[in-house]
Design an enzyme around this catalytic site. Structure first.
Site, PDB file in Angstrom:
ATOM      1  CG  HIS A 151      -1.956  -1.317   1.234  1.00 59.31           C
ATOM      2  ND1 HIS A 151      -1.811  -1.969   2.855  1.00 59.31           N
ATOM      3  CD2 HIS A 151      -2.748  -1.610   0.535  1.00 59.31           C
ATOM      4  CE1 HIS A 151      -3.038  -2.116   2.253  1.00 59.31           C
ATOM      5  NE2 HIS A 151      -3.378  -2.598   0.906  1.00 59.31           N
ATOM      6  CE  LYS A 193     -13.065  -7.848   3.790  1.00 56.03           C
ATOM      7  NZ  LYS A 193     -11.861  -6.735   3.441  1.00 56.03           N
ATOM      8  NE  ARG A 203      -2.793  -7.214  -4.453  1.00 52.19           N
ATOM      9  CZ  ARG A 203      -3.394  -7.702  -3.025  1.00 52.19           C
ATOM     10  NH1 ARG A 203      -3.237  -7.231  -2.468  1.00 52.19           N
ATOM     11  NH2 ARG A 203      -4.927  -7.024  -3.485  1.00 52.19           N
ATOM     12  CB  SER A 252      -4.370  -7.140   4.764  1.00 49.36           C
ATOM     13  OG  SER A 252      -3.992  -5.018   4.248  1.00 49.36           O
TER      14      SER A 252
HETATM   15  P1  ADP Z   1      -9.738  -3.677  -0.492  1.00 51.03           P
HETATM   16  O1  ADP Z   1     -10.603  -4.675   0.046  1.00 51.03           O
HETATM   17  O2  ADP Z   1     -10.552  -2.404  -0.837  1.00 51.03           O
HETATM   18  O3  ADP Z   1      -8.924  -4.840  -1.894  1.00 51.03           O
HETATM   19  P2  ADP Z   1      -7.000  -3.651   0.839  1.00 51.03           P
HETATM   20  O4  ADP Z   1      -6.247  -2.847   1.504  1.00 51.03           O
HETATM   21  O5  ADP Z   1      -6.834  -4.975   0.128  1.00 51.03           O
HETATM   22  O6  ADP Z   1      -8.450  -2.619   0.538  1.00 51.03           O
HETATM   23  O7  ADP Z   1      -5.959  -3.001  -0.839  1.00 51.03           O
HETATM   24  C1  ADP Z   1      -6.598  -1.821  -1.306  1.00 51.03           C
HETATM   25  C2  ADP Z   1      -5.613  -1.670  -2.658  1.00 51.03           C
HETATM   26  O8  ADP Z   1      -4.422  -1.552  -2.500  1.00 51.03           O
HETATM   27  C3  ADP Z   1      -6.448  -2.657  -3.618  1.00 51.03           C
HETATM   28  O9  ADP Z   1      -6.414  -1.273  -4.822  1.00 51.03           O
HETATM   29  C4  ADP Z   1      -5.220  -3.260  -4.220  1.00 51.03           C
HETATM   30  O10 ADP Z   1      -5.310  -3.568  -5.094  1.00 51.03           O
HETATM   31  C5  ADP Z   1      -4.404  -2.550  -3.852  1.00 51.03           C
HETATM   32  N1  ADP Z   1      -2.871  -3.318  -2.388  1.00 51.03           N
HETATM   33  C6  ADP Z   1      -3.391  -4.303  -1.633  1.00 51.03           C
HETATM   34  N2  ADP Z   1      -2.019  -4.475  -1.733  1.00 51.03           N
HETATM   35  C7  ADP Z   1      -1.052  -4.093  -2.761  1.00 51.03           C
HETATM   36  C8  ADP Z   1       0.740  -4.565  -3.530  1.00 51.03           C
HETATM   37  N3  ADP Z   1       1.395  -5.503  -2.436  1.00 51.03           N
HETATM   38  N4  ADP Z   1       0.567  -4.007  -4.795  1.00 51.03           N
HETATM   39  C9  ADP Z   1       0.133  -2.991  -4.913  1.00 51.03           C
HETATM   40  N5  ADP Z   1      -1.187  -3.052  -4.619  1.00 51.03           N
HETATM   41  C10 ADP Z   1      -1.964  -3.594  -4.141  1.00 51.03           C
END
Ligand code: ADP
Length: 160
Positions: A17, A41, A90, A128
């Site tokens: 992130h 969630k 990703r 996460s």
């Molecule tokens: P959500 O539940 O909306 O997917 P996340 O917290 O998992 O929320 O992710 C928020 C954003 O960050 C999403 O667009 C996700 O694809 C991006 N993201 C999460 N991890 C990575 C990573 N390792 N590299 C690039 N983008 C990421």
């Protein structure tokens, strides 16, 4: 003025992130990280805790704001007057879902453009969920999240 929102769960925020935040924030005048309050969630951190952690980690970035939101992303975009929605990609597994959401949002609110940033190679595996999985078994999470938040994450599992 180019104003972007970057919505997500950030439970917890990871190096993946933060990499997207650092790269994307440079492209806009104002960059708003929006932490989803998702009551269904079973979140590890409350939305307010997630906001504080991200605020602390982005405090040197002048054009970055962090807030919570509930409901539809397009409603948040309308509320704050954002013209761009940033998401990270990703792997191909993200693509189908993200494309569908982006197209839906475009139909419902054409003023909002979705922009995808591809992950840096070093973080393409990172989510996460991986962090929570490792932390729940007492694993080393120092490759996944900044040092300052490791105790906060470990603390959550000590009392479960
Ligand atoms: P959500 O539940 O909306 O997917 P996340 O917290 O998992 O929320 O992710 C928020 C954003 O960050 C999403 O667009 C996700 O694809 C991006 N993201 C999460 N991890 C990575 C990573 N390792 N590299 C690039 N983008 C990421």
């Amino acid at each position: 003025m180019k104003k972007a929102i970057y919505p997500g769960s950030f439970d917890p925020v990871t190096f993946g992130h933060l990499d997207i935040i650092e790269r994307a924030a440079d492209l806009f005048d104002e960059f708003i990280i929006a932490v989803l309050i998702n009551s269904q969630k079973n979140a590890l951190f409350s939305a307010d805790e997630r906001v504080s952690m991200i605020e602390e980690l982005t405090k040197e970035m002048g054009n970055v704001r962090v807030r919570t939101f509930e409901g539809l992303t397009i409603d948040l975009a309308k509320e704050v007057g954002a013209n761009v929605l940033v998401r990270g990609l990703r792997a191909v597994t993200d693509f189908d879902y993200e494309l569908q959401i982006a197209q839906t949002n475009k139909v419902q609110y054409p003023q909002l453009e979705t922009v995808f940033l591809t992950t840096s190679l070093a973080y393409s595996y990172l989510s996460s969920t991986i962090v929570r999985e490792f932390a729940s078994h007492g694993g080393d999470i120092s490759n996944f999240v900044p040092e300052s938040i490791i105790p906060l994450i470990e603390n959550k599992y000590q009392y479960r």
